[in-house]
Enzyme design. Structure first.
Site, PDB file in Angstrom:
ATOM      1  N   ASN A  79      -9.315  72.513  13.590  1.00  0.00           N
ATOM      2  CA  ASN A  79     -10.276  73.462  14.155  1.00  0.00           C
ATOM      3  C   ASN A  79     -10.683  74.400  13.025  1.00  0.00           C
ATOM      4  OD1 ASN A  79     -11.718  75.383  15.532  1.00  0.00           O
ATOM      5  ND2 ASN A  79     -10.052  76.000  16.882  1.00  0.00           N
ATOM      6  N   ASP A 130     -17.101  71.616  22.448  1.00  0.00           N
ATOM      7  CA  ASP A 130     -16.886  72.669  23.458  1.00  0.00           C
ATOM      8  C   ASP A 130     -17.929  72.614  24.563  1.00  0.00           C
ATOM      9  OD1 ASP A 130     -14.799  73.668  22.012  1.00  0.00           O
ATOM     10  OD2 ASP A 130     -15.627  75.669  21.734  1.00  0.00           O
ATOM     11  N   HIS A 133     -11.206  81.055  32.135  1.00  0.00           N
ATOM     12  CA  HIS A 133     -10.538  80.937  30.837  1.00  0.00           C
ATOM     13  C   HIS A 133     -10.628  82.311  30.172  1.00  0.00           C
ATOM     14  CE1 HIS A 133      -9.508  78.849  26.939  1.00  0.00           C
ATOM     15  NE2 HIS A 133      -9.978  80.013  26.521  1.00  0.00           N
ATOM     16  N   ASN A 184      -9.507  86.418  24.162  1.00  0.00           N
ATOM     17  CA  ASN A 184     -10.385  87.370  23.463  1.00  0.00           C
ATOM     18  C   ASN A 184     -11.843  87.005  23.736  1.00  0.00           C
ATOM     19  OD1 ASN A 184     -10.786  89.649  21.748  1.00  0.00           O
ATOM     20  ND2 ASN A 184     -11.398  88.238  20.138  1.00  0.00           N
ATOM     21  N   GLY A 185     -12.115  85.693  23.787  1.00  0.00           N
ATOM     22  CA  GLY A 185     -13.370  85.180  24.335  1.00  0.00           C
ATOM     23  C   GLY A 185     -13.064  84.751  25.763  1.00  0.00           C
ATOM     24  N   ASP A 211      -7.474  94.080  22.169  1.00  0.00           N
ATOM     25  CA  ASP A 211      -6.305  93.364  22.691  1.00  0.00           C
ATOM     26  C   ASP A 211      -5.994  93.843  24.107  1.00  0.00           C
ATOM     27  OD1 ASP A 211      -3.560  92.623  23.325  1.00  0.00           O
ATOM     28  OD2 ASP A 211      -3.377  92.042  21.219  1.00  0.00           O
ATOM     29  N   CYS A 212      -6.027  92.913  25.036  1.00  0.00           N
ATOM     30  CA  CYS A 212      -5.847  93.246  26.449  1.00  0.00           C
ATOM     31  C   CYS A 212      -4.480  93.870  26.728  1.00  0.00           C
ATOM     32  CB  CYS A 212      -6.031  91.980  27.283  1.00  0.00           C
ATOM     33  SG  CYS A 212      -6.394  92.367  28.976  1.00  0.00           S
ATOM     34  N   GLU A 266      -3.108  83.441  31.667  1.00  0.00           N
ATOM     35  CA  GLU A 266      -1.761  82.882  31.832  1.00  0.00           C
ATOM     36  C   GLU A 266      -0.667  83.951  31.852  1.00  0.00           C
ATOM     37  OE1 GLU A 266      -1.174  79.862  28.795  1.00  0.00           O
ATOM     38  OE2 GLU A 266      -3.219  79.140  29.125  1.00  0.00           O
ATOM     39  N   GLU A 326      -5.834  72.919  24.593  1.00  0.00           N
ATOM     40  CA  GLU A 326      -7.020  72.267  24.032  1.00  0.00           C
ATOM     41  C   GLU A 326      -6.653  71.251  22.956  1.00  0.00           C
ATOM     42  OE1 GLU A 326     -10.441  75.430  23.809  1.00  0.00           O
ATOM     43  OE2 GLU A 326      -8.532  76.472  23.893  1.00  0.00           O
TER      44      GLU A 326
END
EC number: 2.7.2.1
Length: 398
Positions: free
Chosen positions: A10, A146, A206, A209-210, A281-282, A332, A384
């Protein structure tokens, strides 16, 4: 273990992520991350058997140098001769590709043709692809897009309400993203629930961050929140998601900003980061919101509200709702966000099971709604890399 392994790559504009997988078991035998490519201090970090070590790439700090270093590492562990094929993540296949495909010259030309749709990503994917072809000679290469999963969307979902010559001339339409994740998670959800995926109306979120959300019916994408680019849709780590397009004219006139500056701001400085003024950052946002930080609280509230709104609209696109699925790093792991989102969805017959919601974290799948709910909400970890490995093995005849 199966004899032949799959190498999954990737490539980003300044990074390369790689993993060697056993396609049968899904075991990762080696992983790597090259960073700061095309800069003097480029390096690659390898992880094998839980041990990490770093290799300097300053002598050859590009994608080819990273793949060469990867080949040396594979040789050192006796893995080079066991690689049977290479799978590549590619962000955009436009309307050209509705499924993964074995690479030839025509496919490379097709990926080049889609560069305007993914100007940052597709050129980097091509660099990685060419490096793999030159260093791993004679091995088949497969590209996994994608966008391909979303090619089943109906015209009413993918078209924009603009003059149609813009679609015909420039391909201006919704393409979506995260398709490889959605395909994997749709299959896993059906397996987990013991149902045929063609009988399930799913809304899959999904969240990382994205972040994006997709309606799946009959095993196919019916609509998705990301658009021409990944900027549309949900509130994300640094992306604004949905916004009035007039913001470009407004900021050009009032803030003297250029199109490039506004685009950069909406992609890199907005979302959770822009609202909170703290972080993209969540986890940080959740912690600070709990301590009473106003910006963090607002960022979290907006993220959750936008997501809940989109779940309602995607249930329309799916023709109803049998399963709401959370995946990705946030989906998740954040029991807080899941509980609050489901709190908005009582009208769809969803009620949270708090104990089950707490258990379904850190890689654990699970149903997180009560038995009397009219539909299920479920947490399904995505993979993925494994999906890319499966496609690569299948198309390479391994």
């Amino acid at each position: 273990m199966s004899q032949k392994l799959i190498l999954v790559l990737n490539c980003g504009s300044s990074s390369l992520k790689g993993a060697v997988l056993d396609n049968g078991s899904g075991e990762v035998l080696l992983s790597c991350l090259a960073e700061k490519l095309n800069l003097p201090d480029a390096y690659i970090t390898f992880k094998v058997n839980g041990e990490k070590h770093k290799v300097d790439l300053s002598a050859h700090p590009d994608h080819t140098g990273a793949v060469e270093a990867l080949m040396e590492e594979l040789k050192a562990h006796g893995l080079d001769s066991r690689i049977g094929a290479i799978g590549h993540r590619v962000v955009s296949g436009g309307e050209l590709y509705s499924e993964s495909i074995l690479v030839d010259d025509e496919v490379i030309a097709g990926i080049e043709k889609c560069i305007p749709l993914a100007p940052l990503h597709n050129p980097a994917h091509l660099l990685g692809l060419r490096a793999a072809q030159s260093i791993f000679k004679d091995l088949p290469n497969v590209v996994v897009f994608d966008t391909s999963f979303h090619q089943t969307m109906p015209e009413v979902a993918y078209k924009y309400a603009v003059p149609q010559e813009l679609y015909e001339k420039y391909g201006l339409r919704r393409y979506g993203a995260h398709g490889t994740s959605y395909r994997f998670v749709a299959d896993e959800t059906a397996r987990f629930l013991g149902k045929d995926k063609k009988d399930l109306r799913m809304v899959i979120a999904h969240l990382g961050n994205g972040a994006s959300i997709t309606a799946v019916a009959n095993g196919e994408s019916r609509d998705t929140s990301m658009g021409l680019t990944p900027l549309e849709g949900l509130v994300m780590g640094t992306r604004s998601g949905d916004i009035d397009p007039s913001v470009f004219g407004f900021l050009a006139e009032n803030a003297n900003m250029t199109i490039a500056q506004i685009t950069e701001m909406l992609n890199k400085k907005s979302g959770l980061l822009g609202i909170s003024g703290l972080s993209n950052d969540c986890r940080t946002i959740e912690e600070e919101a709990a301590k009473g930080h106003k910006g963090a609280k607002l960022a979290l509230d907006m993220f959750i509200y936008r997501l809940a709104k989109y779940i309602g609209s995607m249930a329309v696109a799916a023709g109803g709702l049998d399963a709401l699925v959370f995946t990705g790093g946030i989906g998740e792991n954040s029991d807080i966000i899941r509980e609050r989102v489901i709190g908005y969805l009582g009208f769809l017959g969803l009620n949270i099971d708090q104990e089950a919601n707490l258990k379904a974290r850190f890689g654990n799948a699970g149903v997180i709604t009560t038995a009397d709910s009219k539909a299920v909400a479920v947490v399904i970890p995505t993979n993925e890399e494994l999906m890319i490995a499966h496609d690569t093995a299948r198309l390479s005849g391994l």
